[in-house]
Scaffold this motif. Sequence first.
Motif, mmCIF file in Angstrom:
data_model
loop_
_atom_site.group_PDB
_atom_site.id
_atom_site.type_symbol
_atom_site.label_atom_id
_atom_site.label_comp_id
_atom_site.label_asym_id
_atom_site.label_seq_id
_atom_site.Cartn_x
_atom_site.Cartn_y
_atom_site.Cartn_z
ATOM 1 N N GLY A 183 0.833 -1.197 0.000
ATOM 2 C CA GLY A 183 0.000 0.000 0.000
ATOM 3 C C GLY A 183 0.862 1.238 0.000
ATOM 4 N N ASN A 184 0.300 2.347 0.409
ATOM 5 C CA ASN A 184 1.060 3.584 0.415
ATOM 6 C C ASN A 184 0.682 4.464 1.599
ATOM 7 O OD1 ASN A 184 -1.510 4.170 -1.342
ATOM 8 N ND2 ASN A 184 -0.756 6.181 -0.711
ATOM 9 N N ILE A 185 1.642 5.257 2.018
ATOM 10 C CA ILE A 185 1.425 6.322 2.996
ATOM 11 C C ILE A 185 1.875 7.601 2.300
ATOM 12 C CG2 ILE A 185 2.031 7.277 5.236
ATOM 13 C CD1 ILE A 185 2.560 4.480 6.227
ATOM 14 N N GLY A 186 0.925 8.374 1.834
ATOM 15 C CA GLY A 186 1.259 9.543 1.037
ATOM 16 C C GLY A 186 1.894 9.136 -0.269
ATOM 17 N N VAL A 187 3.080 9.660 -0.562
ATOM 18 C CA VAL A 187 3.768 9.359 -1.821
ATOM 19 C C VAL A 187 4.690 8.150 -1.696
ATOM 20 C CG1 VAL A 187 3.680 11.758 -2.571
ATOM 21 C CG2 VAL A 187 5.672 10.945 -1.270
ATOM 22 N N VAL A 188 4.765 7.552 -0.510
ATOM 23 C CA VAL A 188 5.656 6.413 -0.278
ATOM 24 C C VAL A 188 4.889 5.110 -0.452
ATOM 25 C CG1 VAL A 188 7.222 5.286 1.330
ATOM 26 C CG2 VAL A 188 6.995 7.778 1.353
ATOM 27 N N ASN A 189 5.317 4.281 -1.399
ATOM 28 C CA ASN A 189 4.731 2.962 -1.610
ATOM 29 C C ASN A 189 5.487 1.943 -0.766
ATOM 30 O OD1 ASN A 189 2.849 3.787 -3.693
ATOM 31 N ND2 ASN A 189 4.630 4.025 -5.020
ATOM 32 N N LEU A 190 4.749 1.127 -0.014
ATOM 33 C CA LEU A 190 5.349 0.194 0.936
ATOM 34 C C LEU A 190 4.918 -1.234 0.659
ATOM 35 C CD1 LEU A 190 4.666 2.293 4.150
ATOM 36 C CD2 LEU A 190 6.912 1.937 3.101
ATOM 37 N N THR A 191 5.823 -2.174 0.908
ATOM 38 C CA THR A 191 5.520 -3.611 0.875
ATOM 39 C C THR A 191 6.220 -4.238 2.073
ATOM 40 O OG1 THR A 191 5.366 -3.669 -1.540
ATOM 41 C CG2 THR A 191 5.731 -5.763 -0.415
ATOM 42 N N ALA A 192 5.496 -5.073 2.819
ATOM 43 C CA ALA A 192 6.070 -5.690 4.009
ATOM 44 C C ALA A 192 5.573 -7.123 4.146
ATOM 45 C CB ALA A 192 5.693 -4.885 5.255
ATOM 46 N N GLY A 193 6.500 -8.047 4.421
ATOM 47 C CA GLY A 193 6.143 -9.450 4.584
ATOM 48 C C GLY A 193 7.084 -10.327 3.785
ATOM 49 N N ARG A 194 6.606 -11.499 3.356
ATOM 50 C CA ARG A 194 7.389 -12.380 2.486
ATOM 51 C C ARG A 194 6.910 -12.200 1.060
ATOM 52 N NH1 ARG A 194 9.460 -18.445 3.536
ATOM 53 N NH2 ARG A 194 10.811 -17.142 4.830
ATOM 54 N N TYR A 195 7.802 -11.761 0.193
ATOM 55 C CA TYR A 195 7.469 -11.496 -1.202
ATOM 56 C C TYR A 195 8.690 -11.806 -2.057
ATOM 57 C CZ TYR A 195 9.864 -7.161 0.104
ATOM 58 O OH TYR A 195 10.765 -6.246 0.586
ATOM 59 N N ASN A 196 8.547 -11.664 -3.375
ATOM 60 C CA ASN A 196 9.675 -11.934 -4.258
ATOM 61 C C ASN A 196 10.518 -10.677 -4.419
ATOM 62 O OD1 ASN A 196 10.654 -14.200 -6.182
ATOM 63 N ND2 ASN A 196 10.881 -12.329 -7.379
ATOM 64 N N GLY A 197 11.810 -10.804 -4.162
ATOM 65 C CA GLY A 197 12.725 -9.676 -4.317
ATOM 66 C C GLY A 197 13.608 -9.887 -5.531
ATOM 67 N N VAL A 212 10.922 -5.353 4.387
ATOM 68 C CA VAL A 212 10.103 -4.141 4.269
ATOM 69 C C VAL A 212 10.773 -3.259 3.230
ATOM 70 C CG1 VAL A 212 9.176 -2.111 5.428
ATOM 71 C CG2 VAL A 212 9.403 -4.265 6.679
ATOM 72 N N THR A 213 10.030 -2.877 2.211
ATOM 73 C CA THR A 213 10.585 -2.032 1.169
ATOM 74 C C THR A 213 9.748 -0.778 1.002
ATOM 75 O OG1 THR A 213 11.314 -1.958 -1.149
ATOM 76 C CG2 THR A 213 9.306 -3.172 -0.680
ATOM 77 N N ALA A 214 10.405 0.341 0.713
ATOM 78 C CA ALA A 214 9.740 1.621 0.497
ATOM 79 C C ALA A 214 10.255 2.223 -0.795
ATOM 80 C CB ALA A 214 10.015 2.569 1.668
ATOM 81 N N ASN A 215 9.330 2.722 -1.624
ATOM 82 C CA ASN A 215 9.689 3.308 -2.901
ATOM 83 C C ASN A 215 8.971 4.633 -3.094
ATOM 84 O OD1 ASN A 215 11.243 1.062 -4.505
ATOM 85 N ND2 ASN A 215 9.529 0.025 -3.493
ATOM 86 N N VAL A 216 9.679 5.575 -3.676
ATOM 87 C CA VAL A 216 9.111 6.892 -3.981
ATOM 88 C C VAL A 216 9.435 7.213 -5.436
ATOM 89 C CG1 VAL A 216 9.119 9.349 -3.460
ATOM 90 C CG2 VAL A 216 9.391 7.697 -1.605
ATOM 91 N N LYS A 217 8.436 7.715 -6.156
ATOM 92 C CA LYS A 217 8.645 8.113 -7.540
ATOM 93 C C LYS A 217 8.322 9.584 -7.688
ATOM 94 C CE LYS A 217 7.682 6.840 -12.316
ATOM 95 N NZ LYS A 217 6.965 5.920 -13.228
ATOM 96 N N SER A 218 9.208 10.297 -8.358
ATOM 97 C CA SER A 218 9.018 11.724 -8.607
ATOM 98 C C SER A 218 9.297 11.975 -10.077
ATOM 99 C CB SER A 218 9.951 12.565 -7.726
ATOM 100 O OG SER A 218 9.813 13.939 -8.029
ATOM 101 N N GLY A 219 8.226 12.149 -10.844
ATOM 102 C CA GLY A 219 8.405 12.309 -12.274
ATOM 103 C C GLY A 219 8.975 11.053 -12.882
ATOM 104 N N ALA A 220 10.092 11.158 -13.573
ATOM 105 C CA ALA A 220 10.723 10.007 -14.207
ATOM 106 C C ALA A 220 11.782 9.359 -13.331
ATOM 107 C CB ALA A 220 11.352 10.424 -15.542
#
Length: 423
Positions: A183-197, A212-220
Amino acid sequence: MKKSLVFAMAMALGVSATAFAANPFSDLPAGHWAYGAVAKLAAAGVVDGYPDGTFKGDKTMTRYEMAQIVAKALAKGAIGADDKLVSEFADELDNLGVRVAKLEKNADNVKITGNIRTHYAHSTGDFGKNSVSKTRSRLFFTGEVNDNWHYVGMLENNQTWNNDGKNDAGDNNTSFQRAFLTGNIGVVNLTAGRYNGTYAEGNVYDTRVDGVTANVKSGATYLGATWGKLANKDVFGDGANQAVGGEYVNAVLGGDIGNLNLEANYIHAKDLNTKQATNTVYTKGWVTGSDNIWTAAATYKAGDWTVGAMYLHGDADDKIDGVEPDHDGWVAKLGYKGAVASKAGSWGLFGKYYDQGGATYIAHTMNGDYTNFGPDGFKGWMVGGNLAVAKNMVAQVEYYDLKDKGSTSNHAKTLWSQMVVTF
């Protein structure tokens, strides 16, 4: 009101025109053909008549009045979002504030998707011959938590039809392979748990993680960071799941400049399970150590063509029988088109060249046999192609020719073929 409309609404609610219910409308006598159905619709809140307490069933309805009934029927679940009435009154529903996509989503909070892959791999070379055929089934469960968050789980079954003559009885196993929140908190997209990395296009790592991973995108431009543990997998292809490693951190920075994508990756991993040497032959075994791997990659798209290159550097701090692993590597790739599962007849061709030292990879994405090479790593090439033989049915073939970069010059060739069906 026309009989067909009353009957359609009543049938959607699972009642008949003679069903008994209290009648709230003064102008609808008990003997009327629509008495039971209208009373039931009123009780369900689908129709509510006029302020003076009448139903006015013989009055011609406006589109707005009809849209109100359709909106209530949607909300009550009497009709679905794909009903013809919804498409007919789409504009009026929009003016009423009814978001059909949201209603449709709420009507099905848990979605089930999946795929079935059957593959055959045949390897030859200095390590002998081996053939493996398996069928892997995956079911993905996606549940809505709220508008911003979803839960995803994945159940996997592997059916082994043949493993160099050792598993001809059809051994199988089923396990819960992934479970995470996204999901996301504001502009930060989050993933937490067991997933494929997947890191550095899989040239460094491509399998499960607990993190736990966090990603932010700004333009390109995009920026991401991950902390967690390298999870279990069949590290050596012998059917036994072992931990790939311990705690790790990852950072990625990338962006697009027109058709050019640039990306830099960093991963620090502890307690890696690598190889150990016995005399001069490298066999399956354990070595604990840590590694820092940096990568820099560029990918350019020109029409149907894709070309790219990646540089890798690792500084593993462990030696195998006194031999320090090779720290550098690079990978080049070329692709033309590519099969799209939803588009029957689509196809693609692709190829790669690898020159990777032993310190530049942890759990590679490739289907070639690279696990028996020593700390100097491997080099070689692969070519492949895929074809969507029908909608959601994609066939793929890959061929690998890899060599040990060390003094042994061991050689491994692998032919991999698969059919993937998605649903």
